[in-house]
Design a protein around this motif. Structure first.
Motif, PDB file in Angstrom:
ATOM      1  N   HIS A   1       0.844  -1.194   0.000  1.00 49.88           N
ATOM      2  CA  HIS A   1       0.000   0.000   0.000  1.00 49.88           C
ATOM      3  C   HIS A   1       0.883   1.249   0.000  1.00 49.88           C
ATOM      4  O   HIS A   1       0.645   2.191  -0.770  1.00 49.88           O
ATOM      5  CB  HIS A   1      -0.914   0.005   1.222  1.00 49.88           C
ATOM      6  N   SER A   2       1.919   1.265   0.821  1.00 51.50           N
ATOM      7  CA  SER A   2       2.807   2.416   0.878  1.00 51.50           C
ATOM      8  C   SER A   2       3.553   2.598  -0.435  1.00 51.50           C
ATOM      9  O   SER A   2       3.746   3.730  -0.900  1.00 51.50           O
ATOM     10  CB  SER A   2       3.793   2.262   2.045  1.00 51.50           C
ATOM     11  N   VAL A   3       3.989   1.490  -1.045  1.00 44.64           N
ATOM     12  CA  VAL A   3       4.656   1.568  -2.344  1.00 44.64           C
ATOM     13  C   VAL A   3       3.691   2.124  -3.396  1.00 44.64           C
ATOM     14  O   VAL A   3       4.057   2.980  -4.206  1.00 44.64           O
ATOM     15  CB  VAL A   3       5.184   0.181  -2.764  1.00 44.64           C
ATOM     16  N   ALA A   4       2.449   1.635  -3.390  1.00 49.23           N
ATOM     17  CA  ALA A   4       1.456   2.100  -4.361  1.00 49.23           C
ATOM     18  C   ALA A   4       1.157   3.585  -4.179  1.00 49.23           C
ATOM     19  O   ALA A   4       1.042   4.333  -5.160  1.00 49.23           O
ATOM     20  CB  ALA A   4       0.173   1.283  -4.226  1.00 49.23           C
ATOM     21  N   VAL A   5       1.017   4.027  -2.932  1.00 52.14           N
ATOM     22  CA  VAL A   5       0.730   5.441  -2.684  1.00 52.14           C
ATOM     23  C   VAL A   5       1.906   6.299  -3.130  1.00 52.14           C
ATOM     24  O   VAL A   5       1.722   7.379  -3.709  1.00 52.14           O
ATOM     25  CB  VAL A   5       0.390   5.674  -1.192  1.00 52.14           C
ATOM     26  N   CYS A   6       3.122   5.833  -2.895  1.00 57.27           N
ATOM     27  CA  CYS A   6       4.299   6.552  -3.378  1.00 57.27           C
ATOM     28  C   CYS A   6       4.247   6.701  -4.894  1.00 57.27           C
ATOM     29  O   CYS A   6       4.487   7.790  -5.432  1.00 57.27           O
ATOM     30  CB  CYS A   6       5.563   5.812  -2.950  1.00 57.27           C
ATOM     31  N   ALA A   7       3.923   5.622  -5.585  1.00 53.02           N
ATOM     32  CA  ALA A   7       3.834   5.675  -7.045  1.00 53.02           C
ATOM     33  C   ALA A   7       2.728   6.621  -7.492  1.00 53.02           C
ATOM     34  O   ALA A   7       2.901   7.412  -8.432  1.00 53.02           O
ATOM     35  CB  ALA A   7       3.600   4.274  -7.598  1.00 53.02           C
TER      36      ALA A   7
ATOM     37  N   ILE B   1      -5.870  11.898  -1.010  1.00 52.78           N
ATOM     38  CA  ILE B   1      -6.602  11.347  -2.154  1.00 52.78           C
ATOM     39  C   ILE B   1      -5.970  10.039  -2.610  1.00 52.78           C
ATOM     40  O   ILE B   1      -6.654   9.033  -2.804  1.00 52.78           O
ATOM     41  CB  ILE B   1      -6.627  12.368  -3.310  1.00 52.78           C
ATOM     42  N   CYS B   2      -4.644  10.039  -2.767  1.00 49.19           N
ATOM     43  CA  CYS B   2      -3.947   8.840  -3.244  1.00 49.19           C
ATOM     44  C   CYS B   2      -4.043   7.704  -2.228  1.00 49.19           C
ATOM     45  O   CYS B   2      -4.187   6.529  -2.604  1.00 49.19           O
ATOM     46  CB  CYS B   2      -2.489   9.165  -3.540  1.00 49.19           C
ATOM     47  N   ASP B   3      -3.970   8.035  -0.963  1.00 48.27           N
ATOM     48  CA  ASP B   3      -4.069   7.034   0.106  1.00 48.27           C
ATOM     49  C   ASP B   3      -5.414   6.326   0.059  1.00 48.27           C
ATOM     50  O   ASP B   3      -5.494   5.088   0.062  1.00 48.27           O
ATOM     51  CB  ASP B   3      -3.867   7.733   1.456  1.00 48.27           C
ATOM     52  N   VAL B   4      -6.488   7.094  -0.007  1.00 47.67           N
ATOM     53  CA  VAL B   4      -7.827   6.503  -0.006  1.00 47.67           C
ATOM     54  C   VAL B   4      -8.089   5.749  -1.311  1.00 47.67           C
ATOM     55  O   VAL B   4      -8.657   4.653  -1.307  1.00 47.67           O
ATOM     56  CB  VAL B   4      -8.904   7.578   0.233  1.00 47.67           C
ATOM     57  N   PHE B   5      -7.663   6.318  -2.437  1.00 49.13           N
ATOM     58  CA  PHE B   5      -7.893   5.646  -3.712  1.00 49.13           C
ATOM     59  C   PHE B   5      -7.274   4.256  -3.718  1.00 49.13           C
ATOM     60  O   PHE B   5      -7.920   3.278  -4.116  1.00 49.13           O
ATOM     61  CB  PHE B   5      -7.327   6.464  -4.870  1.00 49.13           C
ATOM     62  N   ASP B   6      -6.012   4.146  -3.286  1.00 52.90           N
ATOM     63  CA  ASP B   6      -5.395   2.817  -3.290  1.00 52.90           C
ATOM     64  C   ASP B   6      -6.103   1.873  -2.330  1.00 52.90           C
ATOM     65  O   ASP B   6      -6.272   0.688  -2.632  1.00 52.90           O
ATOM     66  CB  ASP B   6      -3.915   2.904  -2.922  1.00 52.90           C
ATOM     67  N   ALA B   7      -6.547   2.378  -1.190  1.00 57.02           N
ATOM     68  CA  ALA B   7      -7.233   1.516  -0.216  1.00 57.02           C
ATOM     69  C   ALA B   7      -8.543   0.962  -0.769  1.00 57.02           C
ATOM     70  O   ALA B   7      -8.818  -0.229  -0.650  1.00 57.02           O
ATOM     71  CB  ALA B   7      -7.483   2.295   1.079  1.00 57.02           C
TER      72      ALA B   7
END
Length: 351
Positions: free
Chosen positions: A166-172, A279-285
């Protein structure tokens, strides 16, 4: 004009031997990366049906169709067609296969490094900031070169590695979004650092609580909501870490309407980088498969997140979805960020 042999079907009708002309929805929802391919095995079908995709367009001239298949004409009419023998085709072109393999290798390595970084912080060794910056640089370069492939493989998260991926995805996502907004390169790097570290405070949360299926009790939720402050405290003594990164880690659960946590900030008190990260955090979740919920498609995420009035910056939210190819550019989104927001971005871009 010759009638088309394209037919739109529901995901449940997919079967081995069909030639997929296109999948409905965003490219982020496509589990195969390539646009057109043959469903060559039961595993392919299962993989497709586990994805957020809900319908697809098949070509009856190149593969099997459902029972009683109807081909749609260019004029919108229809006609019965014979179901042909499927043509044997490679499911993925070699170049696309290599892209996915490279992206998967990058994801595996960055997930391993992030796990080591988090374990170091948890054990009291502190954060290796040089390694952290290297991970962000690698991800930033990878998402620039192969965004679809990298963001596709980040969607595949197991229970044990969810927090890390999740952290990697949010970074991307935040680095991709930052470049889409045309932000300064130093700010994009800081966004990437915050994306990678925003949940580091969860090392202080019991693992049983992090992986609990179903709804949390009030006491459990209160404990879970301590992770932003815990993360800030863990990063407080990292002298070389920009303060804007710590700020994003601390406030990524704030809401525009003031109903977030930990500080209940609202409106202009919430900085632009924090708004981007949230926004990015919630979207990936919401678009990730979890043990206790199905993944939403990108279109569903757009529809629902847009209805959560007061949670996100509405202009940035639609700019985000435009940046990943979801939604229309004619949805009332301003072509530029307002002057106040732009000044705020410039002011912290070199922090």
């Amino acid at each position: 004009m010759e009638p088309s042999t394209l037919l739109r079907i529901a995901i449940g009708e997919a079967r081995v031997g069909m030639f997929v002309h296109a999948l409905d929805g965003s490219w982020l929802d496509n589990p195969f990366w390539t646009r057109s391919f043959t469903l060559a095995s039961k595993g392919d079908v299962a993989r497709l049906q586990r994805s957020p995709v809900r319908s697809l367009l098949i070509d009856l001239a190149k593969g099997l169709g459902p029972s009683g298949a109807v081909a749609v004409t260019d004029e919108g009419g229809s006609r019965r067609v014979a179901v042909p023998t499927p043509i044997a085709r490679p499911r993925l072109a070699s170049a696309e296969t290599r892209e996915l393999r490279r992206a998967a290798a990058i994801l595996h390595e960055t997930t391993r490094e992030l796990r080591s970084l988090f374990e170091g912080v948890s054990s009291g060794r502190g954060l290796d900031l040089a390694v952290t910056r290297d991970v962000v640089s690698d991800l930033e370069a990878a998402v620039r070169e192969r965004p679809r492939a990298l963001l596709t493989v980040t969607r595949l998260k197991t229970k044990d590695e969810y927090s890390y991926r999740h952290s990697v995805a949010v970074c991307a996502l935040v680095t991709h979004f930052g470049r889409h907004l045309g932000l300064d390169a130093s700010l994009v790097r800081n966004l990437g650092l915050a994306g990678l570290l925003h949940d580091i405070g969860k090392v202080a949360i019991p693992s049983a609580l992090l992986g609990k299926p179903g709804k949390l009790s009030d006491d459990e939720m209160a404990l879970m909501q301590t992770h932003p402050q815990a993360g800030y405290d863990l990063l407080r003594d990292e002298a070389d870490l920009p303060e804007v990164v710590r700020e994003m880690c601390l406030h990524h659960h704030e809401r525009i309407d003031g109903r977030g946590y930990p500080a209940g900030l609202s409106g202009e008190a919430i900085s632009m980088p924090v708004r981007i990260l949230s926004i990015c955090d919630v979207f990936d979740a919401v678009t990730s498969i979890r043990p206790y919920k199905d993944a939403w498609s990108s279109e569903t995420a757009l529809a629902r997140m847009s209805q959560w009035h007061g949670q996100f910056d509405p202009v940035l939210l639609l700019r985000f979805f435009q940046g990943i190819g979801v939604g229309s550019t004619g949805m009332g989104v301003g072509a530029r960020i307002d002057h106040t927001a732009q000044a705020q971005l410039v002011g912290i871009s070199h922090v």
